[in-house]
Design a protein around this motif. Structure first.
Motif, PDB file in Angstrom:
ATOM      1  N   MET A  11     -24.230  14.111 -50.767  1.00  0.00           N
ATOM      2  CA  MET A  11     -23.454  15.141 -51.446  1.00  0.00           C
ATOM      3  C   MET A  11     -24.424  16.057 -52.189  1.00  0.00           C
ATOM      4  O   MET A  11     -25.291  15.581 -52.924  1.00  0.00           O
ATOM      5  N   GLN A  16     -29.863   9.540 -57.201  1.00  0.00           N
ATOM      6  CA  GLN A  16     -29.915  10.992 -57.451  1.00  0.00           C
ATOM      7  C   GLN A  16     -31.195  11.521 -56.797  1.00  0.00           C
ATOM      8  O   GLN A  16     -32.237  10.854 -56.843  1.00  0.00           O
ATOM      9  N   GLU A  72     -26.441   3.810 -55.940  1.00  0.00           N
ATOM     10  CA  GLU A  72     -26.238   5.259 -56.104  1.00  0.00           C
ATOM     11  C   GLU A  72     -27.560   5.893 -56.531  1.00  0.00           C
ATOM     12  O   GLU A  72     -28.139   5.511 -57.548  1.00  0.00           O
ATOM     13  N   THR A 109     -20.801  22.083 -52.418  1.00  0.00           N
ATOM     14  CA  THR A 109     -21.176  21.178 -53.504  1.00  0.00           C
ATOM     15  C   THR A 109     -20.086  20.127 -53.704  1.00  0.00           C
ATOM     16  O   THR A 109     -18.899  20.373 -53.469  1.00  0.00           O
ATOM     17  N   GLN A 110     -20.517  18.934 -54.122  1.00  0.00           N
ATOM     18  CA  GLN A 110     -19.640  17.798 -54.411  1.00  0.00           C
ATOM     19  C   GLN A 110     -18.699  17.491 -53.235  1.00  0.00           C
ATOM     20  O   GLN A 110     -17.535  17.143 -53.413  1.00  0.00           O
ATOM     21  N   THR A 111     -19.219  17.655 -52.039  1.00  0.00           N
ATOM     22  CA  THR A 111     -18.488  17.340 -50.810  1.00  0.00           C
ATOM     23  C   THR A 111     -19.428  16.585 -49.887  1.00  0.00           C
ATOM     24  O   THR A 111     -20.566  17.014 -49.668  1.00  0.00           O
ATOM     25  N   LYS A 112     -18.971  15.469 -49.354  1.00  0.00           N
ATOM     26  CA  LYS A 112     -19.809  14.707 -48.430  1.00  0.00           C
ATOM     27  C   LYS A 112     -20.059  15.524 -47.175  1.00  0.00           C
ATOM     28  O   LYS A 112     -19.117  15.978 -46.522  1.00  0.00           O
ATOM     29  N   GLY A 170     -28.809  16.458 -55.425  1.00  0.00           N
ATOM     30  CA  GLY A 170     -27.742  15.817 -54.680  1.00  0.00           C
ATOM     31  C   GLY A 170     -27.597  14.356 -55.046  1.00  0.00           C
ATOM     32  O   GLY A 170     -28.334  13.813 -55.891  1.00  0.00           O
ATOM     33  N   ARG A 171     -26.640  13.738 -54.414  1.00  0.00           N
ATOM     34  CA  ARG A 171     -26.291  12.346 -54.696  1.00  0.00           C
ATOM     35  C   ARG A 171     -26.217  11.569 -53.389  1.00  0.00           C
ATOM     36  O   ARG A 171     -25.685  12.072 -52.392  1.00  0.00           O
ATOM     37  N   PHE A 194     -23.417  16.937 -63.872  1.00  0.00           N
ATOM     38  CA  PHE A 194     -22.617  16.029 -63.059  1.00  0.00           C
ATOM     39  C   PHE A 194     -22.659  14.621 -63.641  1.00  0.00           C
ATOM     40  O   PHE A 194     -23.736  14.086 -63.930  1.00  0.00           O
ATOM     41  N   GLY A 195     -21.472  14.034 -63.821  1.00  0.00           N
ATOM     42  CA  GLY A 195     -21.384  12.623 -64.138  1.00  0.00           C
ATOM     43  C   GLY A 195     -21.639  12.246 -65.583  1.00  0.00           C
ATOM     44  O   GLY A 195     -21.575  13.063 -66.511  1.00  0.00           O
ATOM     45  N   LEU A 218     -25.199  18.884 -55.056  1.00  0.00           N
ATOM     46  CA  LEU A 218     -24.665  19.306 -56.356  1.00  0.00           C
ATOM     47  C   LEU A 218     -25.079  20.724 -56.718  1.00  0.00           C
ATOM     48  O   LEU A 218     -24.456  21.349 -57.579  1.00  0.00           O
TER      49      LEU A 218
END
Length: 300
Positions: free
Chosen positions: A78, A44, A42, A88-91, A62-63, A153-154, A80
């Motif tokens: 994704m 960032q 994962e 945001t926060q959507t693939k 993003g991620r 986020f997270g 952010l």
């Protein structure tokens, strides 16, 4: 980063560690990306908005999630940070993401994907999954706001990495352009309406309506672009005598007199002659049938 807990013989781990070293040894001002300490699959990242667009000066976080089969299968992306281009926060659905594995090439890397993501930002969404179609002014306002703070986020570890990336990108990123660039965007919005129309992926150009011709007294005149100017190619007749006004009561509308040509007259005479000949022929035939023809022949 705790590399010892990963199997270095694993092709995915080996490739990811190689990309981490390459990213750190060859930095760029356009983007930066690092994996989490607790999970190297994962990442960032943050990208800088492309120049000469409504995203210029913005910092977008993003991620990235890498599959266990990486690099033989594509990652997912994704965003952010609100951008007006991606949810945001959507693939998001791109040719470099896991939505289109048939397009992915194992030779591509996280760096390649981020460069492609920056190039995709000013393109038209065309209804793709995770895409938005905000106006340029709305996107420019979001670009300015993106510099204020990193998104939340997270976990705390993840947030710490996001904040560090934001500070780094902010130090490398020029401010959002104002003045002439903003005026250009505003002028473009005034011409194209509140929304872009939309790109292939690229943009549809609206056609200008041409002025309709005006028919007056049998003469077709084009409407001038400026109402107070006379077209240079217009035929204007000047006279020193004033044109007398004709009272409306004296205006009379007359039906045009029918015009008969010489050829029409010849056809009429021929038709009359033919009719007479037919009548005479029928008359002779009638008289002959009733015996009158013999009397006439004897007397003659």
């Amino acid at each position: 980063m705790a590399e010892d807990k990963y199997n270095r013989k694993n092709p995915a781990v080996k490739r990811i560690l190689q990309e981490v070293r390459e990213m750190q040894s060859n930095p760029t001002d356009d983007f930066t990306s690092l994996p989490l300490e607790e999970n190297i699959f994962e990442w960032q990242f943050a990208i800088r908005g492309p120049q000469d667009t409504e995203f210029e000066g913005g910092i977008y976080h993003g991620r990235i999630q890498l599959p266990s089969e990486y690099p033989f299968k594509p990652p997912s992306f994704m965003l952010l940070t609100p951008s007006g281009r991606f949810e945001t926060q959507t693939k998001i659905c791109l040719s470099i993401s896991n939505h289109h594995p048939e397009h992915w090439q194992p030779s591509w890397s996280v760096r390649t994907a981020l460069v492609a993501l920056i190039a995709f930002m000013p393109t038209h969404p065309n209804g793709a999954l995770g895409s938005l179609d905000y106006t340029k002014e709305e996107r420019r306002a979001l670009a300015i706001k993106s510099r204020e703070a990193a998104p939340k986020f997270g976990s705390p570890e993840r947030q710490k990495l996001i904040d560090e990336i934001h500070e780094y990108m902010l130090s490398k990123s020029p401010p959002v352009p104002q003045g002439s660039q903003g005026s250009k965007v505003q002028a473009t919005n005034e011409e194209n309406g509140s929304r872009e129309i939309p790109e292939n992926a690229a943009l549809e150009v609206a056609e200008e309506e041409l002025p309709s011709p005006v028919v007056e007294d049998g003469i077709v005149n084009e409407i001038a672009e400026q109402p107070n100017e006379t077209p240079s190619n217009a035929n204007v007749v000047q006279t020193s005598q004033p044109i007398p006004a004709v009272p409306t009561s004296e205006l009379k509308f007359r039906n045009p007199e029918p015009m008969v040509s010489k050829q029409d007259r010849l056809f009429t005479l021929a038709a009359v002659g033919l009719t007479i000949a037919i009548v005479v022929l029928l008359l002779k035939k009638f008289m002959k049938a009733n015996g009158y023809g013999a009397v006439f022949m004897d007397k003659s």
